[in-house]
Structures are given as structure tokens and as C-alpha cells.
Design a protein around this motif. Sequence first.
Motif, short mmCIF file in Angstrom:
data_model
loop_
_atom_site.label_atom_id
_atom_site.label_comp_id
_atom_site.label_asym_id
_atom_site.label_seq_id
_atom_site.Cartn_x
_atom_site.Cartn_y
_atom_site.Cartn_z
N TYR A 1 -52.62 13.15 14.84
CA TYR A 1 -51.19 13.31 15.09
C TYR A 1 -50.88 14.77 15.36
N GLU A 2 -50.57 15.07 16.63
CA GLU A 2 -50.32 16.45 17.03
C GLU A 2 -49.23 16.49 18.10
N HIS A 3 -48.45 17.57 18.07
CA HIS A 3 -47.58 17.91 19.20
C HIS A 3 -48.11 19.23 19.76
N THR A 4 -49.29 19.16 20.37
CA THR A 4 -49.97 20.38 20.79
C THR A 4 -49.78 20.69 22.27
N ASP A 5 -49.27 19.74 23.05
CA ASP A 5 -48.82 20.07 24.39
C ASP A 5 -47.35 20.49 24.31
N GLY A 6 -46.96 20.77 23.10
CA GLY A 6 -45.66 21.36 22.87
C GLY A 6 -44.73 20.57 21.98
N LEU A 7 -44.37 21.18 20.84
CA LEU A 7 -43.18 20.74 20.12
C LEU A 7 -42.06 21.53 20.79
N ASN A 8 -41.68 21.08 21.97
CA ASN A 8 -40.84 21.87 22.87
C ASN A 8 -39.37 21.78 22.46
N ILE B 1 -35.53 18.21 21.30
CA ILE B 1 -36.99 18.32 21.17
C ILE B 1 -37.63 17.42 22.22
N MET B 2 -38.45 18.04 23.09
CA MET B 2 -39.11 17.31 24.18
C MET B 2 -40.62 17.50 24.08
N PRO B 3 -41.26 16.81 23.12
CA PRO B 3 -42.70 17.03 22.95
C PRO B 3 -43.54 16.23 23.94
N ARG B 4 -44.76 16.67 24.09
CA ARG B 4 -45.80 15.86 24.72
C ARG B 4 -46.84 15.66 23.63
N SER B 5 -46.74 14.54 22.94
CA SER B 5 -47.47 14.33 21.70
C SER B 5 -48.88 13.79 21.95
N ASP B 6 -49.82 14.35 21.21
CA ASP B 6 -51.21 13.90 21.25
C ASP B 6 -51.44 13.06 20.00
N VAL B 7 -51.20 11.76 20.12
CA VAL B 7 -51.31 10.85 18.97
C VAL B 7 -52.29 9.74 19.29
N LEU C 1 -53.66 6.45 17.27
CA LEU C 1 -53.47 5.64 16.06
C LEU C 1 -54.19 4.32 16.21
N LEU C 2 -55.04 4.00 15.25
CA LEU C 2 -55.76 2.71 15.21
C LEU C 2 -56.57 2.49 16.49
N GLY C 3 -57.05 3.58 17.08
CA GLY C 3 -57.91 3.48 18.26
C GLY C 3 -57.20 3.15 19.56
N LYS C 4 -55.86 3.16 19.57
CA LYS C 4 -55.11 2.82 20.79
C LYS C 4 -55.07 4.02 21.74
N ASP C 5 -54.84 3.73 23.03
CA ASP C 5 -54.67 4.81 24.01
C ASP C 5 -53.39 5.56 23.71
N ARG C 6 -53.46 6.89 23.77
CA ARG C 6 -52.30 7.70 23.47
C ARG C 6 -51.29 7.66 24.62
N SER C 7 -50.05 7.95 24.31
CA SER C 7 -49.00 7.93 25.32
C SER C 7 -49.09 9.15 26.24
N ASP C 8 -49.18 10.33 25.64
CA ASP C 8 -49.39 11.57 26.40
C ASP C 8 -48.33 11.79 27.47
N MET D 1 -36.31 28.23 25.30
CA MET D 1 -37.30 27.21 24.96
C MET D 1 -38.35 27.84 24.04
N ASP D 2 -38.59 27.16 22.92
CA ASP D 2 -39.66 27.55 22.01
C ASP D 2 -40.77 26.50 22.11
N HIS D 3 -41.88 26.92 22.69
CA HIS D 3 -43.04 26.04 22.85
C HIS D 3 -43.92 26.21 21.61
N MET D 4 -43.56 25.48 20.56
CA MET D 4 -44.34 25.52 19.33
C MET D 4 -45.41 24.44 19.38
N LYS D 5 -46.31 24.48 18.41
CA LYS D 5 -47.32 23.45 18.29
C LYS D 5 -47.38 22.97 16.84
N TYR D 6 -47.56 21.66 16.69
CA TYR D 6 -47.52 21.02 15.37
C TYR D 6 -48.77 20.16 15.24
#
Length: 278
Positions: free
Chosen positions: A151-158, A189-195, A197-204, A109-114
Motif C-alpha cells: 500500500y503506497e502513494h508513491t506516484d504521488g500523494l498529490n 488529493i489526487m494520488p496515483r496509488s501503488d496498491v 491487495l490479495l494478488g489482484k492487478d493494481r489500479s495505477d 502542489m505538494d507531491h508527497m509520497k506515502y
Amino acid sequence: MLKLIRHVLILLLLFSFTKAYTQEKESLPYTKKGQFYFYWGYNWSSYTDSDIHFRGSDHDFTLYDVVAHDRPSKFTLETYFNIFNFSAPQFSTRFGYFIKDNWELSLGMDHMKYVAKQLQNTTITGWIEEDGTTTIYNNDDIRLLYSFLQYEHTDGLNYINLGLRRTINIINKGKFDLNLIAGFESGIIMPRSDVTLLGKDRSDRYHLSGYGLNLVGAINFTFFEKYFFQAELKGGYVNMPKVLTSFEGDIASQDFFFSQTNISFGGYFPLFRRKVKD
């Protein structure tokens, strides 16, 4: 982009060397069939520019040539050596088993960040509906601000991947060995994305967003036939057709090439103890 090109050229040189080094050498004790290894380390990565397509009930648009970078943690003893904080930095971990002398199959597993760069200028095509008003864009200039998009995959671009690698011994001095390693990997790829957009609640949420594939080349320094230090270069491709961007079912899609540098530490041991005959 230049870093990616350099990494690919180095990988091609390494693969050319391993192909030219065709004579069969006797495997070392730790690269014989039945041996097992584990390593843990940290990575640094770079990405090519990417077109990102966003889709939802109130929007459908594409941002072109979005610039992104990684986000390695600042080096501190607390961050990198606290066992309760082990997953915070960009890390890489791998389990491997030698299915044949000098050939190993591994799971890693490579836990990268984007991170899409903020305040960058890009272009947009598509439409967005806000407060009953629809705005249509046709290759218009836009500046990425937090008020519009984060737009980030900072909890992991896993990147969870299977790999096939070959080890070639270059120097064998008993207490110290130098090896070259080359291989191919592919996975999901199994990210936990920090997105936002347009003020909406993120999925996380962790989610299966796509797949990746890559070549890998490494220099391995082994000590006392048990412990090793390894420096790796990876160059590959990521395709994510389904990135969750909100709890409302909105999604994004993108693909890009990446390069990665890993520094790892690990050890070898037999998976099964061989019976000694009387």
C-alpha cells in the motif's frame, strides 16, 4: 508523531508572533498588490498512524494503526537537477499573486509520497473470501507482507491546494530582506496509488480520493528584491474516502495528520506592467 507535534508547536509560535506583530508596515516592492511569484522546491513529510478500511466484492476489513513514512529520493545531481527527471523526487511548486499589499492568494502542489511500512505487525477486523472460503477476523494480529498487501502513494500523494498567506518583513536591507510568512491552505488529493491487495492487478490511475487542509509557516530570504530562498513548515489533515486499489472497483479509505518541511527557490515579477504617466 513527535515530529508532527514539534511542527505544530513551531507553527503556533509563528502564528502567535505574526498576530502580535500588528503594526502596519509599508509593503516592499515585491509584496505590493499586483506582484506575482513562482517557486519550486523539495519536501520531506511524516504521517500519523492510520486505520485503513478496504472494501470489495470479496473483502471488507480494516487494518488498525498502520505505520507509514515518506520516500524521498536519494540525492544525486541526476535526480534533482535533470529537467527530464524533475517529478521523481518529492517536490513542491507554487504560483502566487498579491491580491493586496502583503497578502497573497496562491495555487500549489505538494507531491508527497506515502508508504505503508512492510513487515509491521497490526490488527485486522472484517472478512476476506478466497477460493470460496471466507475468513472472519475480530481484532486479530496480522503481519503486513507483500504477498498480502502493498500500500503506497508513491506516484504521488498529490495535494493540489489553494492558499491565503500574509508576508511580514522583519529585516529590510535593500539587497537582502528577511520575511516571515503565515497562512492557511486547502485542496484536493489526487494520488496515483501503488496498491496490490490479495494478488489482484493494481489500479495505477490518477484519481480524486479526498481532500486536505493545513497551516503553513515560512522563513523567506529575498535577494535584490527579485529572488528568494524559502523554508516552510506545514501541518495538516488528509481525508481520503476513495482510494482505488484494483481495476475491479475495490477501494480503501483512510485519514491521517501530516507534517511537512519544504525547501524552495523562486522569484518575483509583476503580473502586469504598470503604465508610466507622462
